[in-house]
Design a protein around this motif. Structure first.
Motif, mmCIF file in Angstrom:
data_model
loop_
_atom_site.group_PDB
_atom_site.id
_atom_site.type_symbol
_atom_site.label_atom_id
_atom_site.label_comp_id
_atom_site.label_asym_id
_atom_site.label_seq_id
_atom_site.Cartn_x
_atom_site.Cartn_y
_atom_site.Cartn_z
ATOM 1 N N ARG A 53 153.404 44.299 56.857
ATOM 2 C CA ARG A 53 153.590 42.998 56.781
ATOM 3 C C ARG A 53 152.422 43.169 58.048
ATOM 4 N NH1 ARG A 53 155.332 43.655 52.686
ATOM 5 N NH2 ARG A 53 157.430 42.169 52.281
ATOM 6 N N PRO A 54 151.386 43.054 58.083
ATOM 7 C CA PRO A 54 150.139 42.422 59.717
ATOM 8 C C PRO A 54 151.235 41.634 60.023
ATOM 9 C CG PRO A 54 149.259 41.143 57.211
ATOM 10 C CD PRO A 54 151.138 42.016 56.905
ATOM 11 N N MET A 55 150.882 41.734 61.507
ATOM 12 C CA MET A 55 151.561 40.713 62.632
ATOM 13 C C MET A 55 150.471 40.463 63.386
ATOM 14 S SD MET A 55 155.905 42.148 62.775
ATOM 15 C CE MET A 55 156.192 40.744 63.534
ATOM 16 N N THR A 56 149.662 39.510 63.125
ATOM 17 C CA THR A 56 148.533 39.070 64.626
ATOM 18 C C THR A 56 149.137 38.193 65.911
ATOM 19 O OG1 THR A 56 147.949 38.334 63.385
ATOM 20 C CG2 THR A 56 147.460 40.108 62.955
ATOM 21 N N LEU A 57 148.339 37.985 66.257
ATOM 22 C CA LEU A 57 148.058 36.335 67.385
ATOM 23 C C LEU A 57 148.286 35.021 66.504
ATOM 24 C CD1 LEU A 57 146.944 38.250 70.450
ATOM 25 C CD2 LEU A 57 149.371 37.455 70.655
ATOM 26 N N PRO A 58 148.197 34.658 66.340
ATOM 27 C CA PRO A 58 147.855 33.605 66.041
ATOM 28 C C PRO A 58 146.687 32.600 65.915
ATOM 29 C CG PRO A 58 150.160 33.045 67.576
ATOM 30 C CD PRO A 58 149.941 34.280 67.824
ATOM 31 N N ASP A 59 146.292 32.207 65.211
ATOM 32 C CA ASP A 59 144.796 31.423 65.959
ATOM 33 C C ASP A 59 145.524 29.587 66.273
ATOM 34 O OD1 ASP A 59 142.598 30.899 65.745
ATOM 35 O OD2 ASP A 59 142.311 30.502 63.341
ATOM 36 N N ARG A 60 145.667 29.654 67.057
ATOM 37 C CA ARG A 60 145.773 28.652 67.693
ATOM 38 C C ARG A 60 145.926 28.239 69.231
ATOM 39 N NH1 ARG A 60 151.458 28.667 69.250
ATOM 40 N NH2 ARG A 60 153.058 29.915 68.112
ATOM 41 N N PHE A 61 145.929 28.342 70.348
ATOM 42 C CA PHE A 61 146.359 28.126 71.751
ATOM 43 C C PHE A 61 147.666 28.356 72.025
ATOM 44 C CE2 PHE A 61 147.195 26.945 76.217
ATOM 45 C CZ PHE A 61 146.128 27.142 76.687
#
Length: 63
Positions: free
Chosen positions: A8-16
């Motif tokens: 399950r990839p967990m990354t920073l969202p692509d939003r401010f």
């Protein structure tokens, strides 16, 4: 064996993410200890959900 790997990839969202404390930013991004634990438990098929971390941090308990 690779057919049973659960990823399950967990990354920073692509939003401010608003300027705040590091802890609040990780919580807003869904990358705090509770969210990571819940993602891991979900990937393993465990039917429980955490609402707070089980372990104390190096800085002591948080209220």
């Amino acid at each position: 064996l690779l057919d049973r790997v659960r990823f399950r990839p967990m990354t920073l969202p692509d939003r401010f993410i608003d300027h705040n404390s590091q802890e609040a930013q990780y919580h807003e991004a869904g990358l705090d200890a509770v969210a990571i634990t819940n993602t891991a438990l979900d990937a393993l098929g465990v039917g429980i959900s955490m609402t707070k971390p089980l372990l104390k941090t190096a800085n002591g308990p948080k209220s």
